[in-house]
Write a protein that holds these residues in place. Sequence first.
Motif, mmCIF file in Angstrom:
data_model
loop_
_atom_site.group_PDB
_atom_site.id
_atom_site.type_symbol
_atom_site.label_atom_id
_atom_site.label_comp_id
_atom_site.label_asym_id
_atom_site.label_seq_id
_atom_site.Cartn_x
_atom_site.Cartn_y
_atom_site.Cartn_z
ATOM 1 N N ILE A 43 27.690 35.369 45.299
ATOM 2 C CA ILE A 43 28.001 36.207 44.499
ATOM 3 C C ILE A 43 27.836 35.876 42.883
ATOM 4 C CG2 ILE A 43 29.948 37.329 45.828
ATOM 5 C CD1 ILE A 43 31.920 35.715 43.957
ATOM 6 N N PHE A 69 34.430 43.817 29.995
ATOM 7 C CA PHE A 69 34.721 43.791 31.390
ATOM 8 C C PHE A 69 34.177 42.869 32.188
ATOM 9 C CE2 PHE A 69 35.439 48.068 30.245
ATOM 10 C CZ PHE A 69 36.727 48.274 30.395
ATOM 11 N N ILE A 129 33.117 41.857 36.286
ATOM 12 C CA ILE A 129 32.928 42.155 37.492
ATOM 13 C C ILE A 129 32.132 41.490 38.648
ATOM 14 C CG2 ILE A 129 32.380 44.180 38.941
ATOM 15 C CD1 ILE A 129 34.644 45.170 37.330
ATOM 16 N N PRO A 130 33.092 41.026 39.653
ATOM 17 C CA PRO A 130 32.044 39.994 40.879
ATOM 18 C C PRO A 130 31.411 41.289 41.510
ATOM 19 C CG PRO A 130 34.485 40.648 41.346
ATOM 20 C CD PRO A 130 34.507 41.098 40.051
ATOM 21 N N THR A 131 30.346 40.674 41.880
ATOM 22 C CA THR A 131 29.421 41.597 42.810
ATOM 23 C C THR A 131 28.407 40.765 43.516
ATOM 24 O OG1 THR A 131 28.296 43.532 42.933
ATOM 25 C CG2 THR A 131 27.659 42.159 41.137
ATOM 26 N N ILE A 132 27.715 41.081 44.561
ATOM 27 C CA ILE A 132 26.511 40.539 45.235
ATOM 28 C C ILE A 132 25.420 40.640 44.345
ATOM 29 C CG2 ILE A 132 25.205 40.863 47.326
ATOM 30 C CD1 ILE A 132 27.705 41.904 48.674
ATOM 31 N N HIS A 192 23.435 45.850 43.413
ATOM 32 C CA HIS A 192 23.610 47.278 44.286
ATOM 33 C C HIS A 192 24.849 47.806 44.296
ATOM 34 C CE1 HIS A 192 24.652 44.783 47.696
ATOM 35 N NE2 HIS A 192 23.941 45.516 48.526
ATOM 36 N N GLY A 193 25.110 48.813 44.736
ATOM 37 C CA GLY A 193 26.680 49.378 44.956
ATOM 38 C C GLY A 193 26.454 51.003 45.010
ATOM 39 N N ALA A 194 27.700 51.495 45.138
ATOM 40 C CA ALA A 194 27.788 53.042 45.194
ATOM 41 C C ALA A 194 27.129 53.727 43.962
ATOM 42 C CB ALA A 194 29.207 53.416 45.343
ATOM 43 N N SER A 216 29.496 53.831 41.182
ATOM 44 C CA SER A 216 30.230 52.651 40.624
ATOM 45 C C SER A 216 29.968 52.556 39.175
ATOM 46 C CB SER A 216 29.645 51.458 41.199
ATOM 47 O OG SER A 216 29.716 50.323 40.150
ATOM 48 N N LEU A 246 27.307 49.757 38.216
ATOM 49 C CA LEU A 246 26.159 50.036 38.597
ATOM 50 C C LEU A 246 25.553 51.103 37.416
ATOM 51 C CD1 LEU A 246 24.243 48.859 41.019
ATOM 52 C CD2 LEU A 246 26.751 48.363 41.179
HETATM 53 C C1 LIG Z 1 32.774 38.954 46.529
HETATM 54 C C2 LIG Z 1 32.626 40.462 46.260
HETATM 55 C C3 LIG Z 1 31.340 41.077 46.245
HETATM 56 C C4 LIG Z 1 31.445 42.505 45.790
HETATM 57 N N1 LIG Z 1 29.943 42.799 45.998
HETATM 58 C C5 LIG Z 1 29.946 44.143 45.836
HETATM 59 C C6 LIG Z 1 28.496 44.757 45.590
HETATM 60 O O1 LIG Z 1 27.481 44.444 45.943
HETATM 61 N N2 LIG Z 1 28.276 45.972 44.952
HETATM 62 C C7 LIG Z 1 29.135 46.594 44.503
HETATM 63 O O2 LIG Z 1 29.245 47.994 43.954
HETATM 64 N N3 LIG Z 1 30.631 46.157 44.247
HETATM 65 C C8 LIG Z 1 30.963 45.057 44.813
HETATM 66 N N4 LIG Z 1 32.214 44.339 44.908
HETATM 67 C C9 LIG Z 1 33.303 45.241 44.194
HETATM 68 C C10 LIG Z 1 33.074 44.980 42.800
HETATM 69 O O3 LIG Z 1 33.668 43.892 42.417
HETATM 70 C C11 LIG Z 1 33.693 46.438 41.978
HETATM 71 O O4 LIG Z 1 34.788 46.752 42.325
HETATM 72 C C12 LIG Z 1 32.625 47.705 42.148
HETATM 73 O O5 LIG Z 1 31.436 47.250 41.851
HETATM 74 C C13 LIG Z 1 33.314 48.803 41.435
HETATM 75 O O6 LIG Z 1 33.210 48.072 40.053
HETATM 76 P P1 LIG Z 1 33.600 49.421 38.913
HETATM 77 O O7 LIG Z 1 33.207 48.754 37.564
HETATM 78 O O8 LIG Z 1 32.438 50.632 38.988
HETATM 79 O O9 LIG Z 1 34.925 49.810 39.341
HETATM 80 P P2 LIG Z 1 36.034 50.472 38.598
HETATM 81 O O10 LIG Z 1 36.947 50.915 39.706
HETATM 82 O O11 LIG Z 1 35.547 51.695 37.550
HETATM 83 O O12 LIG Z 1 36.674 49.179 37.793
HETATM 84 C C14 LIG Z 1 38.132 49.557 37.216
HETATM 85 C C15 LIG Z 1 38.937 48.299 36.865
HETATM 86 O O13 LIG Z 1 39.334 48.077 38.161
HETATM 87 C C16 LIG Z 1 39.406 46.597 38.366
HETATM 88 N N5 LIG Z 1 38.481 46.041 39.287
HETATM 89 C C17 LIG Z 1 37.289 46.614 39.807
HETATM 90 N N6 LIG Z 1 36.754 45.829 40.619
HETATM 91 C C18 LIG Z 1 37.606 44.799 40.866
HETATM 92 C C19 LIG Z 1 37.578 43.513 41.734
HETATM 93 N N7 LIG Z 1 36.565 43.589 42.582
HETATM 94 N N8 LIG Z 1 38.588 42.788 41.587
HETATM 95 C C20 LIG Z 1 39.656 43.029 40.873
HETATM 96 N N9 LIG Z 1 39.684 44.077 40.018
HETATM 97 C C21 LIG Z 1 38.720 45.042 39.866
HETATM 98 C C22 LIG Z 1 39.000 46.218 36.982
HETATM 99 O O14 LIG Z 1 40.140 45.908 35.976
HETATM 100 C C23 LIG Z 1 37.857 47.006 36.413
HETATM 101 O O15 LIG Z 1 37.792 47.056 35.127
HETATM 102 C C24 LIG Z 1 32.515 43.110 45.075
HETATM 103 C C25 LIG Z 1 33.407 42.491 45.090
HETATM 104 C C26 LIG Z 1 33.543 41.047 45.322
HETATM 105 C C27 LIG Z 1 34.956 40.485 45.107
#
Ligand SMILES: Cc1cc2nc3c(=O)[nH]c(=O)nc-3n(C[C@H](O)[C@H](O)[C@H](O)COP(=O)(O)OP(=O)(O)OC[C@H]3O[C@@H](n4cnc5c(N)ncnc54)[C@H](O)[C@@H]3O)c2cc1C
Length: 221
Positions: A35, A47, A49-52, A63-65, A68, A71
């Motif tokens: 990650i 901000f 955000i952890p992701t793959i 990648h993601g929804a 998102s 994304l």
């Molecule tokens: C190990 C791992 C792998 C992941 N892989 C992917 C991936 O490949 N693709 C993908 O789209 N997403 C992945 N995610 C989920 C990712 O972290 C986000 O939750 C997701 O991408 C949505 O992001 P956003 O900014 O659109 O979310 P939003 O819902 O708009 O985020 C709003 C708020 O929610 C909180 N938040 C969001 N995500 C997290 C989180 N993971 N942990 C704690 N608080 C959070 C933060 O405060 C953020 O500012 C992964 C998470 C982890 C832990």
Amino acid sequence: MSDYDVTPRSRVRRLPKRAHYDRETVHAIIDEALICHVSFVEEGNPFVIPTIHARRDDELLLHGARASRLLKHAASGAPLAIAITLLDGLVIARSTFNSSMNYRSAVIFGHGRAIEDPAERDAALKAFSDQLVPGRWEDSRANTEQETAATAIVAVTIESATAKIRTGGVGDDAEEFGLPYWAGVLPIEQQVLTPIDDPNLPGGVQAPDYIRNYKRPRRAG
Ligand SMILES: Cc1cc2nc3c(=O)[nH]c(=O)nc-3n(C[C@H](O)[C@H](O)[C@H](O)COP(=O)(O)OP(=O)(O)OC[C@H]3O[C@@H](n4cnc5c(N)ncnc54)[C@H](O)[C@@H]3O)c2cc1C
């Protein structure tokens, strides 16, 4: 392989002897990690955000929804900073001040673009699968067109990148060696445990070799 350009943003100032700018080292850290953490600024607010991720040459793929926020933001071409950390150990010195960690980390700066070309999207989805579980792409149900269409894929061009690596033992001074406190390194390794079968597997389906023998070999440092 050549070095990434060293820019005012990417030049390591603290302990520069631990810095590496060559593609080989940076890519090895990216490829070993499962990650990353992507940071960006939206409406003036930071901000992270952890992701793959996956890597394709000088691009980091995300990648993601489609819905998102991450994304959408990454695809918009806004500046991104991405951190990757591999933790190798606790370095326990005679004082807490001198204690440290052994690690291999990378910080990447770049801008993203949405991948929409169907062939490029397929190749990117395969890259994610290969990065996480080599062998799985060829040995799984193919994604439907609907599933693929629902996935947003972004390529972040790595414009500059730095690796920082700490290895070795404690850095205590010789005059401290006689103190009655233990010092040394507690190595830490990510461990893969025994696979757990899904309870709904049909009879006779067993974990393939690439699952039973899954390893993430150390690639750098
Ligand atoms: C190990 C791992 C792998 C992941 N892989 C992917 C991936 O490949 N693709 C993908 O789209 N997403 C992945 N995610 C989920 C990712 O972290 C986000 O939750 C997701 O991408 C949505 O992001 P956003 O900014 O659109 O979310 P939003 O819902 O708009 O985020 C709003 C708020 O929610 C909180 N938040 C969001 N995500 C997290 C989180 N993971 N942990 C704690 N608080 C959070 C933060 O405060 C953020 O500012 C992964 C998470 C982890 C832990």
